[in-house]
Design a protein around this motif. Structure first.
Motif, mmCIF file in Angstrom:
data_model
loop_
_atom_site.group_PDB
_atom_site.id
_atom_site.type_symbol
_atom_site.label_atom_id
_atom_site.label_comp_id
_atom_site.label_asym_id
_atom_site.label_seq_id
_atom_site.Cartn_x
_atom_site.Cartn_y
_atom_site.Cartn_z
ATOM 1 N N TRP B 67 41.499 39.090 32.710
ATOM 2 C CA TRP B 67 40.145 38.549 32.863
ATOM 3 C C TRP B 67 40.075 37.137 32.280
ATOM 4 N N GLU B 70 41.719 34.694 34.548
ATOM 5 C CA GLU B 70 40.940 34.431 35.757
ATOM 6 C C GLU B 70 39.675 33.634 35.457
ATOM 7 N N HIS B 71 39.322 33.596 34.210
ATOM 8 C CA HIS B 71 38.109 32.866 33.839
ATOM 9 C C HIS B 71 38.418 31.658 32.966
ATOM 10 N N GLY B 312 33.820 37.991 27.997
ATOM 11 C CA GLY B 312 34.680 39.019 28.571
ATOM 12 C C GLY B 312 34.074 39.669 29.794
ATOM 13 N N PRO B 313 34.838 40.621 30.379
ATOM 14 C CA PRO B 313 34.385 41.260 31.610
ATOM 15 C C PRO B 313 33.171 42.149 31.342
ATOM 16 N N THR B 314 32.348 42.284 32.363
ATOM 17 C CA THR B 314 31.301 43.293 32.250
ATOM 18 C C THR B 314 31.960 44.654 32.421
ATOM 19 N N GLU B 317 33.330 45.242 35.930
ATOM 20 C CA GLU B 317 34.574 44.497 36.133
ATOM 21 C C GLU B 317 35.731 45.195 35.427
ATOM 22 N N PHE B 318 35.460 45.599 34.197
ATOM 23 C CA PHE B 318 36.507 46.233 33.394
ATOM 24 C C PHE B 318 37.014 47.514 34.062
ATOM 25 N N MET B 321 39.096 46.651 37.105
ATOM 26 C CA MET B 321 40.419 46.108 36.773
ATOM 27 C C MET B 321 41.308 47.177 36.146
ATOM 28 N N CYS B 372 30.964 41.915 23.655
ATOM 29 C CA CYS B 372 31.706 42.147 24.881
ATOM 30 C C CYS B 372 31.377 43.557 25.328
#
Lengths: 296, 432, 327, 244
Positions: B67, B70-71, B312-314, B317-318, B321, B372
């Motif tokens: 993540w 990608e960010h 971080g990912p929501t 998203e987590f 992934m 997060c």
């Protein structure tokens, strides 16, 4: 009186558990008795049995009781394979070499099981009700484990006493040199005993899950290996019968001593029951080095 | 024949040694202005007794790293760092942990290490991390005492052991002021003992009466001696457990012995789906403390409300992934989330410090506070102990894990009192 | 003609390892790991290798040694640094001596596999005594780094848990090797060889087998206790009962002795090197699969060299010039 | 009086292996013990060397009672033996085997001294060339010689030889007999030699003979006299005794 009731309850559970322990040790004693091999990988084979029961029940809904013959057959096949690939070449090697080989085989099985089945702790629920006693409840599954253990032990006993092959195996256990001179094909007996021993051990894995249907995991066998060793020594090591009886006694001691140890303030009685088992082992060895029920 | 075997053997050894040498040697030499790779190191228990937790935490770390990459990666000055996780299997053994920490610190030149699973292994790692002055972020070592030893480079992402069972007690007190009688049954190990000693003190503070307290040894296969005794004390609630196997066994035997109480909280085991699979609907109504749970209501919006930064990912998203890595049906356990949070906290702290120097990053962590998917992250500057994060209490309801406490994070109302074993035997579930 | 020349090989090997550890970054802890494994193999070898008796309770001795040092550092640190450390070593040795005297006295009357399996209960017995009776903190163990930091300062604590602990492990490991070499060249060593080969015949040759077995057992156990005190308590700065009484160390020590060759001086060195390095590099190259690969490798080695690698080489070297340096 | 047995009895289950045997051996004496297979000879040896403890009766060595003394303590007093089927310490070298005898026997030598003594003994019995060989690799004959060297290295006062000469050719037998003669003269060792057959050798060697039969002492006396006794001939099933 609460104390007495609890003692009785614990002894009942101890007897059931003891029968399962006893059966789980017979294979170890048989293999030692015939081949003089200390199977330090013992627990790994119990684990295979436990997973057999688990998968048969979860995937096909097959009752663990029906898994018993299946586990026995699977165990015997694995036993023959292990014998032919490894053990056969080591029959005349030093005792330690075979011990080490069995250790390696145990690790291999555990790690392979982890790769195949994952590291999860799994379990199954076979609900068939329970008996209510005034002081405790006993699920029928545990009774099934208890009765199956006794029946299987009895069946093995009959096989040993009445069949020609069984007698030959017994002859080798009791007097190796003698059996050799009597023209018994020792190699065949070795292979047979080893696969029978592993078969019994895998089968006992099914019984173990009847008693404790949860916590099934690739590494679950270690606990049983240790207990089986202690029980085997109590029973005289080379005698499957001794092992079965010693399992009983071990179960009774482990659960029964809890109630008594609970009277001591400031300790953890459950933990101490393990220490008591050890003290009993040492005492038995001190007074009767051939084991509680050992011959000679 | 024999010669051939020797040859094969030697060949294999050389082959393996060769493989080992092919590991990337260089890691971080920040010079260029553009893109670099930054390694976070991790000894992980992929075999041995912590294999299950280890695997989940590895996936968690990899998801977090992915993540971040990608960010926009981690920016220090005008260099952008891509995060990669460098991990080895420690077999859940203390000697291996020490060697691997050193390898990470010296051969791989890793400055930021994600601690191994369990308090014991984290404690084994600490002196070596301190020696090489690399950071050690604990995502699986809960025990409070790790952070009372005076290690400066050791920080904690998960909630400490003393907080595990306290939320459950709060919940019971709120729901039923008349439930006073508490029984404790737990594994005799350093972690569960720490948890339950703290819980016991807290219970007494709250006015509960401890009617029973006994431990059982690790690896026990029959808890009936303890449970027969416990039954006679007639408790309202039971708290206990330790790890996976014994937690399953505890629940199973409570059912078998028909010991009915209003609420049960068991450590670790109930947070895994296998718990329900193993017990069937007997698991209904059983609670357990979790560092995190799917459905936890930590979102960027919540962060906004609280006035802290989100990173971080929501959760969605987590979860997505995680599935990519662990398989279609995989649901992350809390070990995955806490490991991910540890990775995120490093990234955040590095950016804040604008440096890759562990001492400066540790300094930056002192003032760091962010949210997060795992929750709030904030440490006590003195000890490095986690103080921001809060434990959840989960409960099995109708075959699903629900968060029932704290109220702010809850995804369902607590099922209280839980159905009796007989009711469950005839098919009752929570919420039916 | 006594022969201490294989000791040269041993010391040389240690020197090389230490040099590698000091000069190549990241190799120090792996070298310490190897030395730890060599040491536990070497100490076990004094008993197992020379008598042929397997002590399955071996790790219990490392455990009580670890406790000896842990108790001294945790409970008696007001004595001052040096006296506490000395007390720690003494306690470690005494506890190991005590346990080995009792266990040996009872179990050494048993032969071969009976002895092996009888000793398997020792480890569990002591572990559950400590945990069940809540001795020395029970299951919570003894956590030392904070105490050491408070009593002796952060610098001393760091020195103790790294440099001093590592040096301690090395010294104990070398001492164990020297003791082995000494025993091999002494009456004790000859008595042990005789009783390993044929206990009945040894008795008739005038060897009090029980006495010599007990001596070897106690030496092996005390050495194990000292390894526990240094490699575990000092180096890890904590003692947890579940950790120090973990049966896998017994088995690993047996594997090392067997791989290298039981009863040889250099066996544990070679066994420890093979075992630890294989495991370390397999863990790096194939995380999570190393044991799956290691197990069949072990079986192949056993099938090829049932007497161990050094046993095999020593046999081949007999009569050549190498002979004096391999044993 | 070096060795004295008084009414010594040993039972195995229902079987009486040795039945109330009396025996006296003088210092430096050469005694032969003869008897067919199963007559209790080996059990008698095991009783003297301490492998078995007697069920009844007493054993004295140099006037001291040793009935219940463990074998290793008897060795220290000066009793040494060989085995019918040799029992070498297989993985040790020949030299080490013999040295072990010197170390723990009556000689009670230190390691260096014992190794030197071992060399001497190996030269004496003529297998010095084999000294670095693993004992288990020896031929049966070599093993017997090694056992003799090992027993002699113990510097005993009483040497028990169990079928030492069986399986040897006449030349070897003569060599060994000469050797024993020499050792006996030099060191004044009493030797009890046990044989099943090979009566020829026993006449050359022993001054006195004891014949065992079914666990009991059948007869004892000067060699030639005893071996021509009708009772003895009967024991050997009319087998023609190869005497002189």
């Amino acid at each position: 009186m609460a104390f007495v009731e609890q003692l009785i309850a614990n002894l009942l559970y101890g007897a059931i558990l003891g029968a399962v322990y006893g059966l789980a040790t017979m294979g170890l004693s048989l293999i030692f008795g015939v081949l003089r091999i200390v199977n330090v990988g013992h627990g790994a084979f119990i684990m295979i049995g436990a997973f057999t029961a688990y998968w048969m029940f979860t995937l096909y809904g097959i009752s663990p009781v029906l898994s018993l013959p299946l586990a026995m057959a699977a165990g015997m096949i694995i036993g023959v394979a292990v014998y032919l690939v490894v053990v056969k070449r080591l029959v005349d090697a030093p005792e330690l070499a075979t011990l080490l080989a069995m250790f390696a085989i145990g690790i291999f099985i555990e790690e392979a099981a982890k790769q195949i089945w994952g590291a999860n702790y799994v379990g199954y629920s076979w609900e068939i009700g329970s008996i209510s006693l005034p002081f405790t409840e006993i699920p029928y599954t545990k009774l099934v484990a208890f009765i199956s253990s006794i029946l299987i032990a009895a069946a093995v006993y009959v096989w040993f006493r009445k069949t020609k092959l069984g007698k030959a195996v017994r002859a080798v256990v009791e007097d190796r040199e003698g059996a050799l001179t009597c023209g018994i094909d020792v190699n065949k007996i070795y292979a047979l005993s080893f696969s029978l021993g592993i078969g019994l051990t895998v089968l006992s894995g099914v019984l173990v899950t009847l008693f404790t249907p949860v916590g099934i995991n690739a590494y679950m066998g270690g606990e049983y290996t240790l207990k089986a060793f202690v029980i085997a020594v109590l029973g005289g090591l080379a005698s499957p019968w001794g092992a079965f009886y010693a399992g009983f006694i071990f179960g009774l001691i482990e659960n029964g001593s809890y109630t008594l140890l609970g009277l001591i303030p400031g300790v953890e009685p459950f933990g101490l029951t393990r220490f008591v088992s050890f003290v009993v082992l040492m005492l038995v060895l001190l007074l009767k080095p051939t084991g509680l029920l050992g011959g000679e | 024949m024999k010669k051939l075997l020797v040859f094969v053997l030697v060949g294999m050894v050389l082959f393996f040694a060769g493989c080992a040498q092919q590991q990337p040697q260089q890691a971080t030499t920040p010079a260029g202005p553009k893109e670099e790779t930054l390694y976070f190191g991790a000894p992980i228990s992929l075999s041995g007794k912590f294999a299950e937790e280890g695997k989940a935490s590895l996936y968690g770390m990899q998801v977090a790293a992915k993540w971040i990459n990608e960010h926009g990666g981690v920016k220090v000055g005008d260099t952008t760092y891509k995060i990669e996780i460098k991990y080895y299997d420690d077999e859940s053994k203390k000697e291996n942990v020490q060697s691997l920490i050193e390898r990470l610190a010296t051969v791989d030149k890793v400055k930021f290490i994600l601690a191994p699973y369990s308090s014991g292994l984290t404690l084994a790692a600490a002196p070596i991390a301190e020696k090489y002055q690399v950071l050690l972020n604990s995502h699986g070592g809960a025990s409070d005492y790790i952070f009372e030893q005076g290690y400066y480079y050791v920080v904690q992402t998960l909630s400490p052991a003393s907080k595990y069972q306290t939320g459950f007690l709060d919940m019971v007190k709120k729901l039923d002021p008349n439930a006073k009688r508490v029984a404790l049954v737990y594994e005799d190990g350093e972690f569960s003992r720490a948890v339950h000693q703290a819980a016991k003190e807290y219970a007494e503070e709250l006015g509960f009466e401890i009617v029973y307290e006994k431990t059982y040894p690790a690896g026990a296969t029959d808890l009936s001696p303890i449970l027969n005794e416990l039954k006679a004390t007639n408790p309202d609630v039971i708290i206990g457990g330790g790890h996976f196997a014994d937690g399953q066994l505890l629940a199973k035997q409570l059912a078998e012995l028909n010991i009915n109480v209003k609420a049960i909280s068991i450590l670790v085991a109930p947070t895994f789906p296998e718990f329900y699979e193993a017990l069937g609907n007997k698991a209904e109504g059983i609670c357990g403390p979790a560092q995190w749970e799917v459905g936890a209501r930590y979102t960027p919006d919540v962060a906004d409300e609280l006035g802290v930064e989100w990173y971080g990912p929501t959760q969605d998203e987590f979860l997505a992934m995680y599935k990519e890595l662990a398989g279609e049906d995989a649901v992350p356990p809390y070990q995955a989330a806490e490991a991910a949070a540890a990775v995120l906290s490093y990234a955040k702290a590095i950016e804040k410090a604008q440096s890759l120097d562990p001492a400066k990053v540790r300094e930056a962590m002192n003032g760091l506070k962010f949210m997060c998917l795992y929750g709030l992250w904030q440490i006590d500057p003195e000890t490095g102990k986690q103080v921001g994060h809060e434990m959840d209490i989960i409960q099995w309801q109708n075959g699903e894990k629900k968060i029932v406490w704290p109220e702010a994070a809850a995804t369902a109302d607590p099922c209280y009192p839980m159905p009796t074993w007989d009711e469950k035997a005839s098919g009752a579930t929570c919420g039916s | 003609m006594k022969s201490y020349s294989p000791l040269i090989t041993l010391l040389l090997a240690y020197l090389i390892m230490i040099a590698i550890g000091q000069s190549i970054p990241g190799m120090w802890q792996p070298v310490m790991l190897v030395i730890f494994y060599i040491a536990i193999g070497q100490a076990l070898n004094v008993f197992l290798g020379m008598t042929g008796y397997v002590n399955f309770g071996y790790v219990a001795l490392l455990g009580v040694g670890a406790y000896g040092m842990g108790v001294a550092l945790g409970y008696y640190n007001e004595l001052g640094l040096i006296p506490t450390l000395i007390l720690g070593f003494i306690l470690a040795a005494i506890l190991a001596l005590l346990v080995s005297a009792i266990v040996g006295g009872i179990a050494l009357r048993l032969r071969g596999a009976y002895f092996a399996i009888a000793t398997i209960g020792v480890n569990e017995g002591i572990k559950y005594l400590i945990m069940g009776a809540k001795i020395w903190g029970g299951s919570e163990g003894i956590v030392l780094s904070g105490i050491l930091r408070k009593s002796f300062g952060a610098e001393t604590m760091r020195f103790l848990s790294t440099t001093f602990a590592d040096a301690g492990v090395i010294v104990v490991a070398i001492a164990t090797g020297v003791v082995t070499a000494y025993i091999l060249n002494s009456r004790l060593g000859y008595a042990l060889i005789a009783l390993r080969e044929d206990e009945e015949a040894a008795k008739v040759m005038g060897i009090n087998v029980t006495k010599y077995k007990q001596i070897a057992f106690m030496i092996s156990c005390v050495l194990a206790g000292l390894i526990g005190a240094t490699a575990w308590t000092l180096k890890l700065t904590y003692v947890f009962p579940q950790d120090v009484f973990a049966i896998n160390y017994t088995v690993e020590a047996i594997v090392i002795v067997m791989l290298g060759g039981a009863g040889t001086l250099l066996g544990p060195l070679v066994g420890g090197l093979i075992y630890a390095l294989l495991k370390y590099y397999l863990a790096i190259a194939f995380p999570g699969l190393q044991l799956l690969i290691l197990a069949p490798l072990l079986i192949v080695v056993i099938l090829l060299f049932p007497e161990g690698v050094v046993g095999y080489i020593a046999k081949k070297a007999r009569g050549t010039r190498l002979e004096n340096f391999v044993r | 009086m070096l060795l004295k047995l008084e009414g010594v009895t040993k039972r195995f289950g229902g079987l009486v292996a040795v039945n109330s045997v009396d025996l006296e051996v003088e210092e430096g004496e050469k005694l032969g013990v003869v008897g067919p297979n199963g007559s209790g000879k080996t059990t008698l040896y095991n009783l003297i060397s301490g492998v078995y403890m007697p069920d009844e009766g007493r054993i004295f060595f140099e006037g001291k009672e040793i009935t219940n003394l463990p074998p290793y303590d008897r060795t220290k007093l000066g009793i040494a033996r060989t085995f019918q089927i040799p029992r070498p310490f297989g993985s040790a070298t020949v030299r080490e085997n013999v040295a072990i005898g010197a170390m723990f026997g009556m000689a009670n030598a230190g390691v260096d001294e014992a190794l030197e003594m071992a060399d001497d003994m190996l030269k004496l019995v003529g297998i010095y060339d084999l000294k670095d060989k693993e004992a288990k690799l020896l031929t049966p004959l070599e093993k017997k010689l090694m056992e003799l060297a090992r027993a002699l290295a113990m510097k005993p006062k009483l040497l028990l030889l169990d079928e030492l000469l069986a399986g040897m050719n006449p030349a070897n037998i003569n060599e060994i007999l000469e050797l024993l003669d020499r050792v006996k003269k030099e060191e004044n060792i009493a030797v009890i030699a046990m044989v099943e057959h090979l009566m020829h050798a026993i006449t050359k060697f022993a001054e006195r003979v004891v014949v065992m039969h079914q666990g009991m002492k059948l007869i004892e006396g000067p060699t030639m006299e005893v071996l021509n006794d009708p009772k003895v001939i009967e024991v050997y099933l009319g087998e023609k005794l190869n005497v002189g």
